[in-house]
Design a protein around this motif. Sequence first.
Motif, PDB file in Angstrom:
ATOM      1  N   VAL A 218       5.324  16.010  -4.926  1.00 35.33           N
ATOM      2  CA  VAL A 218       5.638  14.582  -4.993  1.00 35.33           C
ATOM      3  C   VAL A 218       6.752  14.233  -4.014  1.00 35.33           C
ATOM      4  N   LEU A 219       7.841  14.990  -4.066  1.00 31.32           N
ATOM      5  CA  LEU A 219       9.005  14.664  -3.236  1.00 31.32           C
ATOM      6  C   LEU A 219       8.717  14.872  -1.755  1.00 31.32           C
TER       7      LEU A 219
ATOM      8  N   ASN B 292       5.912  14.385  -0.309  1.00 28.64           N
ATOM      9  CA  ASN B 292       5.133  13.212   0.100  1.00 28.64           C
ATOM     10  C   ASN B 292       6.032  12.005   0.312  1.00 28.64           C
ATOM     11  N   LEU B 293       6.960  11.772  -0.623  1.00 29.01           N
ATOM     12  CA  LEU B 293       7.837  10.611  -0.518  1.00 29.01           C
ATOM     13  C   LEU B 293       8.772  10.723   0.690  1.00 29.01           C
ATOM     14  N   VAL B 294       9.311  11.929   0.907  1.00 27.82           N
ATOM     15  CA  VAL B 294      10.225  12.107   2.036  1.00 27.82           C
ATOM     16  C   VAL B 294       9.472  11.985   3.359  1.00 27.82           C
ATOM     17  N   ALA B 295       8.264  12.561   3.431  1.00 24.88           N
ATOM     18  CA  ALA B 295       7.472  12.463   4.659  1.00 24.88           C
ATOM     19  C   ALA B 295       7.169  11.004   4.989  1.00 24.88           C
ATOM     20  N   ASN B 296       6.825  10.209   3.971  1.00 19.15           N
ATOM     21  CA  ASN B 296       6.571   8.786   4.201  1.00 19.15           C
ATOM     22  C   ASN B 296       7.833   8.073   4.669  1.00 19.15           C
ATOM     23  N   ALA B 297       8.959   8.400   4.037  1.00 20.56           N
ATOM     24  CA  ALA B 297      10.208   7.738   4.394  1.00 20.56           C
ATOM     25  C   ALA B 297      10.610   8.063   5.837  1.00 20.56           C
ATOM     26  N   LEU B 298      10.463   9.325   6.228  1.00 21.89           N
ATOM     27  CA  LEU B 298      10.799   9.708   7.597  1.00 21.89           C
ATOM     28  C   LEU B 298       9.882   9.016   8.605  1.00 21.89           C
ATOM     29  N   LYS B 299       8.633   8.864   8.226  1.00 21.86           N
ATOM     30  CA  LYS B 299       7.661   8.238   9.123  1.00 21.86           C
ATOM     31  C   LYS B 299       8.017   6.774   9.405  1.00 21.86           C
TER      32      LYS B 299
ATOM     33  N   ALA C 257       0.816  11.603  -6.170  1.00 21.70           N
ATOM     34  CA  ALA C 257       2.215  11.619  -6.588  1.00 21.70           C
ATOM     35  C   ALA C 257       2.400  10.892  -7.912  1.00 21.70           C
ATOM     36  N   ARG C 258       1.796   9.724  -8.049  1.00 19.41           N
ATOM     37  CA  ARG C 258       1.933   8.992  -9.318  1.00 19.41           C
ATOM     38  C   ARG C 258       1.229   9.733 -10.457  1.00 19.41           C
ATOM     39  N   ARG C 259       0.063  10.295 -10.200  1.00 23.24           N
ATOM     40  CA  ARG C 259      -0.652  11.022 -11.254  1.00 23.24           C
ATOM     41  C   ARG C 259       0.137  12.253 -11.695  1.00 23.24           C
TER      42      ARG C 259
ATOM     43  N   ALA D 120       3.434  12.510 -11.587  1.00 24.92           N
ATOM     44  CA  ALA D 120       4.537  11.970 -12.387  1.00 24.92           C
ATOM     45  C   ALA D 120       4.061  11.638 -13.798  1.00 24.92           C
ATOM     46  N   GLU D 121       2.906  11.007 -13.912  1.00 26.68           N
ATOM     47  CA  GLU D 121       2.373  10.640 -15.228  1.00 26.68           C
ATOM     48  C   GLU D 121       2.001  11.869 -16.042  1.00 26.68           C
ATOM     49  N   ALA D 122       1.521  12.931 -15.369  1.00 28.62           N
ATOM     50  CA  ALA D 122       1.185  14.163 -16.079  1.00 28.62           C
ATOM     51  C   ALA D 122       2.422  14.802 -16.697  1.00 28.62           C
ATOM     52  N   HIS D 123       3.587  14.563 -16.102  1.00 21.21           N
ATOM     53  CA  HIS D 123       4.852  15.044 -16.658  1.00 21.21           C
ATOM     54  C   HIS D 123       5.412  14.090 -17.717  1.00 21.21           C
ATOM     55  N   GLY D 124       4.704  13.000 -17.993  1.00 21.53           N
ATOM     56  CA  GLY D 124       5.219  11.995 -18.916  1.00 21.53           C
ATOM     57  C   GLY D 124       6.181  11.033 -18.272  1.00 21.53           C
ATOM     58  N   GLY D 125       6.203  11.014 -16.929  1.00 21.99           N
ATOM     59  CA  GLY D 125       7.141  10.176 -16.211  1.00 21.99           C
ATOM     60  C   GLY D 125       6.481   9.028 -15.479  1.00 21.99           C
ATOM     61  N   THR D 126       7.207   8.467 -14.514  1.00 23.93           N
ATOM     62  CA  THR D 126       6.713   7.315 -13.759  1.00 23.93           C
ATOM     63  C   THR D 126       7.079   7.472 -12.286  1.00 23.93           C
ATOM     64  N   LEU D 127       6.334   6.782 -11.440  1.00 28.98           N
ATOM     65  CA  LEU D 127       6.658   6.666 -10.021  1.00 28.98           C
ATOM     66  C   LEU D 127       6.513   5.205  -9.649  1.00 28.98           C
ATOM     67  N   GLU D 128       7.598   4.603  -9.187  1.00 33.90           N
ATOM     68  CA  GLU D 128       7.616   3.173  -8.883  1.00 33.90           C
ATOM     69  C   GLU D 128       8.134   2.944  -7.471  1.00 33.90           C
TER      70      GLU D 128
END
Length: 413
Positions: A309-310, A312-319, A381-383, A385-393
Amino acid sequence: MSDTKSGTDGGWEDSRLRALEQLLALPVAELRPTLDRAGQLVSELLNADKVDVFLFEQSSQSLVAVGTSQTPMALLQKSLGLDRMPLANGGRAVQVYETETPFMTGRAEEDPNELPGIKHRLGVRSSLMVPLPIGMETRGVLAVTSAQSDFFTPHDLRFLQAVARWVGMVAHRVELVQELTMLAVKQARRKAAEELITVLAHDMANHLLPLQARIQLIQRRAARNQAPEDLRDATGAAASLRSLTRLINDLMDVGRLDQGLFSLRPQPVDLTGLVRELVATASTPERPVHFEGPEELVTVADPDRVRQVLENLVANALKHSPPGRPVDIRLQLQPRPEGPWVRVTVRDQGTGIPSEQLPTLFERFTRGPGSKGLGIGLYLARRIAEAHGGTLEVVSTSRTGTCFGLSLPVVAG
């Protein structure tokens, strides 16, 4: 005068009721032929020279005769280009649409607010016009015209208002059927594409291990033979292979989610250490990654999936970050009524995500602005997060950039 003037008896009312029943019995096909048939029914019933079902066209800001009776005046109207009425030109039909107020005249040639082409070139003398409701809003005008003066009565106008409601129901039903049909086709195509992609991903995965082994052999041979150019090329090939492996694994994860085979391997993990490792790998002098967080933060989670997840998020942010502007990662503990949570935010200073793309950003095969990927990274990434009982916003504006927030409940080991 039309036969409507002599017909207020039961036979005439019966014919009107039958006409309304015929309207509702119109086959649900495409909108234009359905409204053409509706216009023809009304024309025959009222002995009109022309009946138009005008709908508002957003792109041209015009009323367009989507349905029209098959009569000589209707054919003349089309040849004159009077089947399209820009709102800016005014006229009685536009007035009825904008004010949602019915209109009736038996002397159109004396009306200063009617378009000259309607009065003089088309030869309209009598008109009935009523707003056309479709769904919950006025979407057009139902217009009935005659070349004879004083042809219609107030009774005809009241009847036409009832007809407009029925025509609106027919049009709405056609639109709903078309939307459902398009949705079904879209879903079928998407399902077929997803199945094909999953099969291809499995087939491609079978070739990765032998390819990886050969690249490693080339790397070792290049190092042994002290061939720096060959070593550099082999190292580049290995990096490309790792990217391809991640992409194929993502595609296979999509298939596992669909089949209910996606699983986690939770274990105690220090999120601070995990994030620090990621920062050290991702940060470069041109595109730095900054981290802020506690010295240690331990929870129970699947470390590989959280890293996925992280990354993916960091790669998008750097891009999407301008050169020289840092990507900021913040890790913090959040007390909540149900127990402590951990939140990781990844923020860039880019131009932001267009607001119209935000509602579908986490859907599979949906790509963000400037993305050239398959559009599955944020979906997974969101799935996860949800599988861990969490969220991605996500929160994104053109002024502050984009911030993704991963929140997970803290589970004791």
